[in-house]
Design a protein around this motif. Structure first.
Motif, PDB file in Angstrom:
ATOM      1  N   SER A 270      -0.838 -27.226 -41.460  1.00 53.36           N
ATOM      2  CA  SER A 270       0.399 -27.120 -40.670  1.00 53.36           C
ATOM      3  C   SER A 270       0.193 -27.639 -39.248  1.00 53.36           C
ATOM      4  O   SER A 270      -0.947 -27.753 -38.766  1.00 53.36           O
ATOM      5  N   ASP A 271       1.306 -27.923 -38.565  1.00 57.62           N
ATOM      6  CA  ASP A 271       1.229 -28.364 -37.173  1.00 57.62           C
ATOM      7  C   ASP A 271       0.613 -27.272 -36.299  1.00 57.62           C
ATOM      8  O   ASP A 271      -0.143 -27.562 -35.365  1.00 57.62           O
ATOM      9  N   ASP A 272       0.931 -26.019 -36.579  1.00 59.59           N
ATOM     10  CA  ASP A 272       0.371 -24.913 -35.803  1.00 59.59           C
ATOM     11  C   ASP A 272      -1.150 -24.880 -35.930  1.00 59.59           C
ATOM     12  O   ASP A 272      -1.865 -24.605 -34.956  1.00 59.59           O
ATOM     13  N   ALA A 273      -1.664 -25.170 -37.131  1.00 59.67           N
ATOM     14  CA  ALA A 273      -3.110 -25.172 -37.346  1.00 59.67           C
ATOM     15  C   ALA A 273      -3.763 -26.326 -36.578  1.00 59.67           C
ATOM     16  O   ALA A 273      -4.872 -26.186 -36.047  1.00 59.67           O
ATOM     17  N   ILE A 274      -3.059 -27.454 -36.508  1.00 65.02           N
ATOM     18  CA  ILE A 274      -3.578 -28.598 -35.745  1.00 65.02           C
ATOM     19  C   ILE A 274      -3.629 -28.262 -34.259  1.00 65.02           C
ATOM     20  O   ILE A 274      -4.608 -28.547 -33.564  1.00 65.02           O
ATOM     21  N   ILE A 275      -2.554 -27.622 -33.751  1.00 68.65           N
ATOM     22  CA  ILE A 275      -2.517 -27.230 -32.339  1.00 68.65           C
ATOM     23  C   ILE A 275      -3.655 -26.259 -32.028  1.00 68.65           C
ATOM     24  O   ILE A 275      -4.345 -26.386 -31.002  1.00 68.65           O
ATOM     25  N   GLU A 276      -3.874 -25.298 -32.900  1.00 67.85           N
ATOM     26  CA  GLU A 276      -4.956 -24.331 -32.698  1.00 67.85           C
ATOM     27  C   GLU A 276      -6.317 -25.028 -32.704  1.00 67.85           C
ATOM     28  O   GLU A 276      -7.193 -24.714 -31.885  1.00 67.85           O
ATOM     29  N   PHE A 277      -6.464 -25.998 -33.591  1.00 64.77           N
ATOM     30  CA  PHE A 277      -7.721 -26.741 -33.689  1.00 64.77           C
ATOM     31  C   PHE A 277      -7.977 -27.538 -32.412  1.00 64.77           C
ATOM     32  O   PHE A 277      -9.085 -27.539 -31.870  1.00 64.77           O
ATOM     33  N   VAL A 278      -6.951 -28.223 -31.913  1.00 67.62           N
ATOM     34  CA  VAL A 278      -7.085 -29.017 -30.690  1.00 67.62           C
ATOM     35  C   VAL A 278      -7.422 -28.116 -29.500  1.00 67.62           C
ATOM     36  O   VAL A 278      -8.303 -28.428 -28.690  1.00 67.62           O
ATOM     37  N   ASN A 279      -6.727 -27.001 -29.382  1.00 63.36           N
ATOM     38  CA  ASN A 279      -7.000 -26.079 -28.271  1.00 63.36           C
ATOM     39  C   ASN A 279      -8.423 -25.541 -28.314  1.00 63.36           C
ATOM     40  O   ASN A 279      -9.052 -25.333 -27.267  1.00 63.36           O
ATOM     41  N   SER A 280      -8.951 -25.345 -29.520  1.00 59.55           N
ATOM     42  CA  SER A 280     -10.322 -24.845 -29.642  1.00 59.55           C
ATOM     43  C   SER A 280     -11.347 -25.885 -29.214  1.00 59.55           C
ATOM     44  O   SER A 280     -12.490 -25.552 -28.878  1.00 59.55           O
ATOM     45  N   ARG A 281     -10.946 -27.153 -29.204  1.00 63.48           N
ATOM     46  CA  ARG A 281     -11.856 -28.246 -28.807  1.00 63.48           C
ATOM     47  C   ARG A 281     -11.452 -28.881 -27.491  1.00 63.48           C
ATOM     48  O   ARG A 281     -11.930 -29.965 -27.160  1.00 63.48           O
ATOM     49  N   MET A 282     -10.579 -28.234 -26.736  1.00 65.65           N
ATOM     50  CA  MET A 282     -10.025 -28.848 -25.526  1.00 65.65           C
ATOM     51  C   MET A 282     -11.107 -29.179 -24.498  1.00 65.65           C
ATOM     52  O   MET A 282     -11.084 -30.257 -23.885  1.00 65.65           O
ATOM     53  N   ASP A 283     -12.052 -28.299 -24.283  1.00 67.58           N
ATOM     54  CA  ASP A 283     -13.123 -28.581 -23.309  1.00 67.58           C
ATOM     55  C   ASP A 283     -13.903 -29.819 -23.713  1.00 67.58           C
ATOM     56  O   ASP A 283     -14.253 -30.658 -22.874  1.00 67.58           O
ATOM     57  N   TRP A 284     -14.178 -29.944 -25.000  1.00 70.27           N
ATOM     58  CA  TRP A 284     -14.921 -31.112 -25.507  1.00 70.27           C
ATOM     59  C   TRP A 284     -14.105 -32.382 -25.318  1.00 70.27           C
ATOM     60  O   TRP A 284     -14.634 -33.421 -24.913  1.00 70.27           O
ATOM     61  N   ILE A 285     -12.789 -32.303 -25.585  1.00 69.30           N
ATOM     62  CA  ILE A 285     -11.920 -33.474 -25.440  1.00 69.30           C
ATOM     63  C   ILE A 285     -11.897 -33.953 -23.994  1.00 69.30           C
ATOM     64  O   ILE A 285     -12.060 -35.147 -23.705  1.00 69.30           O
ATOM     65  N   LEU A 286     -11.708 -33.027 -23.063  1.00 67.77           N
ATOM     66  CA  LEU A 286     -11.629 -33.388 -21.651  1.00 67.77           C
ATOM     67  C   LEU A 286     -12.961 -33.955 -21.152  1.00 67.77           C
ATOM     68  O   LEU A 286     -12.986 -34.905 -20.350  1.00 67.77           O
ATOM     69  N   ASP A 287     -14.051 -33.375 -21.615  1.00 70.99           N
ATOM     70  CA  ASP A 287     -15.369 -33.874 -21.226  1.00 70.99           C
ATOM     71  C   ASP A 287     -15.590 -35.289 -21.751  1.00 70.99           C
ATOM     72  O   ASP A 287     -16.100 -36.161 -21.040  1.00 70.99           O
ATOM     73  N   LYS A 288     -15.195 -35.505 -23.004  1.00 67.18           N
ATOM     74  CA  LYS A 288     -15.349 -36.839 -23.612  1.00 67.18           C
ATOM     75  C   LYS A 288     -14.493 -37.870 -22.896  1.00 67.18           C
ATOM     76  O   LYS A 288     -14.936 -38.998 -22.636  1.00 67.18           O
ATOM     77  N   GLN A 289     -13.269 -37.507 -22.556  1.00 66.14           N
ATOM     78  CA  GLN A 289     -12.382 -38.432 -21.846  1.00 66.14           C
ATOM     79  C   GLN A 289     -12.941 -38.789 -20.470  1.00 66.14           C
ATOM     80  O   GLN A 289     -12.850 -39.939 -20.039  1.00 66.14           O
ATOM     81  N   ALA A 290     -13.519 -37.803 -19.791  1.00 67.85           N
ATOM     82  CA  ALA A 290     -14.099 -38.050 -18.468  1.00 67.85           C
ATOM     83  C   ALA A 290     -15.275 -39.012 -18.558  1.00 67.85           C
ATOM     84  O   ALA A 290     -15.425 -39.901 -17.712  1.00 67.85           O
ATOM     85  N   LYS A 291     -16.105 -38.845 -19.581  1.00 72.01           N
ATOM     86  CA  LYS A 291     -17.253 -39.728 -19.746  1.00 72.01           C
ATOM     87  C   LYS A 291     -16.816 -41.156 -20.046  1.00 72.01           C
ATOM     88  O   LYS A 291     -17.413 -42.117 -19.553  1.00 72.01           O
ATOM     89  N   ILE A 292     -15.782 -41.299 -20.864  1.00 72.15           N
ATOM     90  CA  ILE A 292     -15.271 -42.631 -21.184  1.00 72.15           C
ATOM     91  C   ILE A 292     -14.681 -43.283 -19.934  1.00 72.15           C
ATOM     92  O   ILE A 292     -14.880 -44.474 -19.677  1.00 72.15           O
ATOM     93  N   LYS A 293     -13.961 -42.497 -19.129  1.00 66.80           N
ATOM     94  CA  LYS A 293     -13.330 -43.022 -17.916  1.00 66.80           C
ATOM     95  C   LYS A 293     -14.355 -43.485 -16.897  1.00 66.80           C
ATOM     96  O   LYS A 293     -14.155 -44.493 -16.203  1.00 66.80           O
ATOM     97  N   ASN A 294     -15.455 -42.777 -16.787  1.00 71.42           N
ATOM     98  CA  ASN A 294     -16.464 -43.076 -15.771  1.00 71.42           C
ATOM     99  C   ASN A 294     -17.487 -44.112 -16.214  1.00 71.42           C
ATOM    100  O   ASN A 294     -18.350 -44.499 -15.438  1.00 71.42           O
ATOM    101  N   LYS A 295     -17.394 -44.544 -17.452  1.00 65.59           N
ATOM    102  CA  LYS A 295     -18.340 -45.528 -17.957  1.00 65.59           C
ATOM    103  C   LYS A 295     -17.590 -46.784 -18.374  1.00 65.59           C
ATOM    104  O   LYS A 295     -16.605 -46.715 -19.090  1.00 65.59           O
ATOM    105  N   GLU A 296     -18.088 -47.925 -17.916  1.00 66.92           N
ATOM    106  CA  GLU A 296     -17.436 -49.196 -18.253  1.00 66.92           C
ATOM    107  C   GLU A 296     -17.456 -49.399 -19.764  1.00 66.92           C
ATOM    108  O   GLU A 296     -18.492 -49.325 -20.401  1.00 66.92           O
ATOM    109  N   TYR A 297     -16.312 -49.644 -20.335  1.00 72.50           N
ATOM    110  CA  TYR A 297     -16.208 -49.834 -21.782  1.00 72.50           C
ATOM    111  C   TYR A 297     -16.678 -51.232 -22.171  1.00 72.50           C
ATOM    112  O   TYR A 297     -16.244 -52.228 -21.611  1.00 72.50           O
ATOM    113  N   ILE A 298     -17.577 -51.270 -23.136  1.00 65.06           N
ATOM    114  CA  ILE A 298     -18.095 -52.535 -23.643  1.00 65.06           C
ATOM    115  C   ILE A 298     -17.546 -52.761 -25.040  1.00 65.06           C
ATOM    116  O   ILE A 298     -17.887 -52.019 -25.975  1.00 65.06           O
ATOM    117  N   PRO A 299     -16.657 -53.737 -25.224  1.00 63.72           N
ATOM    118  CA  PRO A 299     -16.076 -53.962 -26.551  1.00 63.72           C
ATOM    119  C   PRO A 299     -17.119 -54.476 -27.529  1.00 63.72           C
ATOM    120  O   PRO A 299     -18.126 -55.073 -27.127  1.00 63.72           O
TER     121      PRO A 299
END
Length: 221
Positions: free
Chosen positions: A38-67
């Motif tokens: 369900s959508d509710d289960a997806i929302i709960e799953f995302v919230n449980s990984r929110m710290d990891w998501i934000l950390d990953k996004q920060a690392k990608i932003k601060n590092k030059e992307y090499i295609p």
């Protein structure tokens, strides 16, 4: 869907579990989810990984992307620490070569990416073999040991040494400054004396390659 201000792309699949990915270059978030979740289960799953998501996004932003490499005209490729523009040419010529700031790659007009990649890797192999021959006597003379054989292949480590005295060097060393190859070769030769990374091994490295720590930083940069 949007969760806590983050846009999430959800793809339903015939799978059993949910999978979360944060992808460069923008740090977009994608979830693969089973049809029955369900959508509710997806929302709960995302919230449980929110710290990891934000950390990953920060690392990608601060590092030059090499295609990922596509081995096409104008693409940048390294050889012995220098950057070259790739230029595809007729495969009447047997091997790749460099001239000024261009690396010429002989391939057929209809060549696929994997064929162009193999042609370039063959060139790297030839270059690496030549340079190993150039430094072999110097490095074995410094360490006082000789390997039974020196091999070249693509691998995760820069080099390894087996107890059968066979040393293997990473093909990608051809992309690094030549001093890095010398450091890695000496490193593996020292393993013929100390088959570990103990204090005695570091003493050997300090003796045989005094600036090895500085070179290691260059190698891994």
């Amino acid at each position: 869907m949007e969760i806590n201000g983050i846009n999430i792309t959800v793809q339903r699949k015939n799978i059993k579990n949910m999978y979360l990915r944060v992808l460069p270059p923008e740090g977009s978030v994608k979830i693969s989810a089973p049809y029955f979740i369900s959508d509710d289960a997806i929302i709960e799953f995302v919230n449980s990984r929110m710290d990891w998501i934000l950390d990953k996004q920060a690392k990608i932003k601060n590092k030059e992307y090499i295609p990922p490499l596509k081995y096409v005209n104008g693409e940048k490729h390294m050889l012995w620490g220098d950057e070259y523009n790739l230029q595809l040419i007729s495969n009447n010529i047997k091997t790749a070569f460099v001239k000024e700031n261009t690396l010429y790659l002989p391939v057929s007009k209809r060549s696929k990416q994997k064929n162009r990649q193999k042609t370039l890797e063959d060139f790297y192999r030839i270059e690496l073999q030549k340079e190993i021959a150039n430094i072999y006597d110097k490095c074995t003379g410094i360490v006082g040991m000789e390997p039974y054989e020196v091999k070249i292949r693509k691998m995760k480590n820069w080099g390894n040494c087996k107890q059968n005295k066979i040393i293997t060097l990473n093909l990608n060393l051809a992309k690094k400054p030549k001093i890095c190859l010398e450091y890695v070769f000496i490193h593996e030769l020292c393993h013929l004396i100390e088959f570990n990374h103990s204090k005695n091994f570091k003493i050997l490295m300090d003796k045989n390659c005094p600036n090895w720590r500085e070179i290691k930083k260059i190698l891994n940069s």
